[in-house]
Write a protein that holds these residues in place. Structure first.
Motif: not given
Length: 183
Positions: A1, A4, A106, A109-110, A123-124, A127
């Motif tokens: 990640m 990312y 990292e 991200l969640e 992350t969503e 994006n």
């Protein structure tokens, strides 16, 4: 990640550079021009992108991404007085974005954040915003090409140059890097 996080920063930098390179080719009057009365000018699209950036990325992890102080409808009214003002506003939006993204780890991200009370993982949300900005910056570049016509300086592989570009790329050894590293 971690790759990312590095990649997403490079992607945002890439789209900012496309906007920057378009602005560099146009006068303030050209930035304000519209193909028709229903269309948006580059200045209006820019104002909208920046309004979105400031709303989404200010206190990104702790507040809803749609701030009460945002007046989205006003973003579609051209109020810039100069190209310099437009560019300063553009850079303010990008600074807000990068200031929010650069410290992420990292573990972040969640996490769940909200945009108009709709939960997104970080992350969503990232994006979602990347796609939104790419969409509008594509509009900016396209309007720039319409305005400049044959005087437009291509921002990617120029028409008719694909073969020589690919020949150069394939003449080099394979390496692992982001596609923007050579730009």
């Amino acid at each position: 990640m971690n790759s990312y996080l590095i990649s997403i920063l490079k992607q945002f930098e890439y789209y900012k550079s496309l906007g920057d390179k378009t602005f560099n080719q146009l006068t303030f009057a050209e930035l304000q021009s519209k193909p028709n009365s229903y269309s948006n000018s580059i200045t209006i699209i820019t104002k909208h992108i920046v309004g979105n950036m400031l709303s989404r990325w200010t206190n990104f992890l702790t507040e809803d991404g749609e701030k009460e102080w945002r007046h989205r409808d006003l973003e579609f009214e051209d109020s810039f007085n100069s190209k310099e003002e437009l560019l300063a506003t553009w850079n303010t939006g990008w600074s807000c974005l990068f200031d929010a993204l650069e410290p992420l780890t990292e573990k972040d991200l969640e996490r769940i954040i909200y945009i108009r009370n709709q939960g997104h993982t970080v992350t969503e949300a990232i994006n979602r915003q990347l796609a939104h900005y790419a969409y509008h910056i594509g509009q900016i570049v396209y309007l720039g090409t319409l305005i400049k016509n044959e005087d437009w300086q291509s921002l990617s592989i120029a028409k008719g140059a694909s073969s020589s570009y690919n020949e150069d790329k394939f003449s080099k050894a394979k390496v692992r890097k982001h596609f923007t590293d050579d730009m």
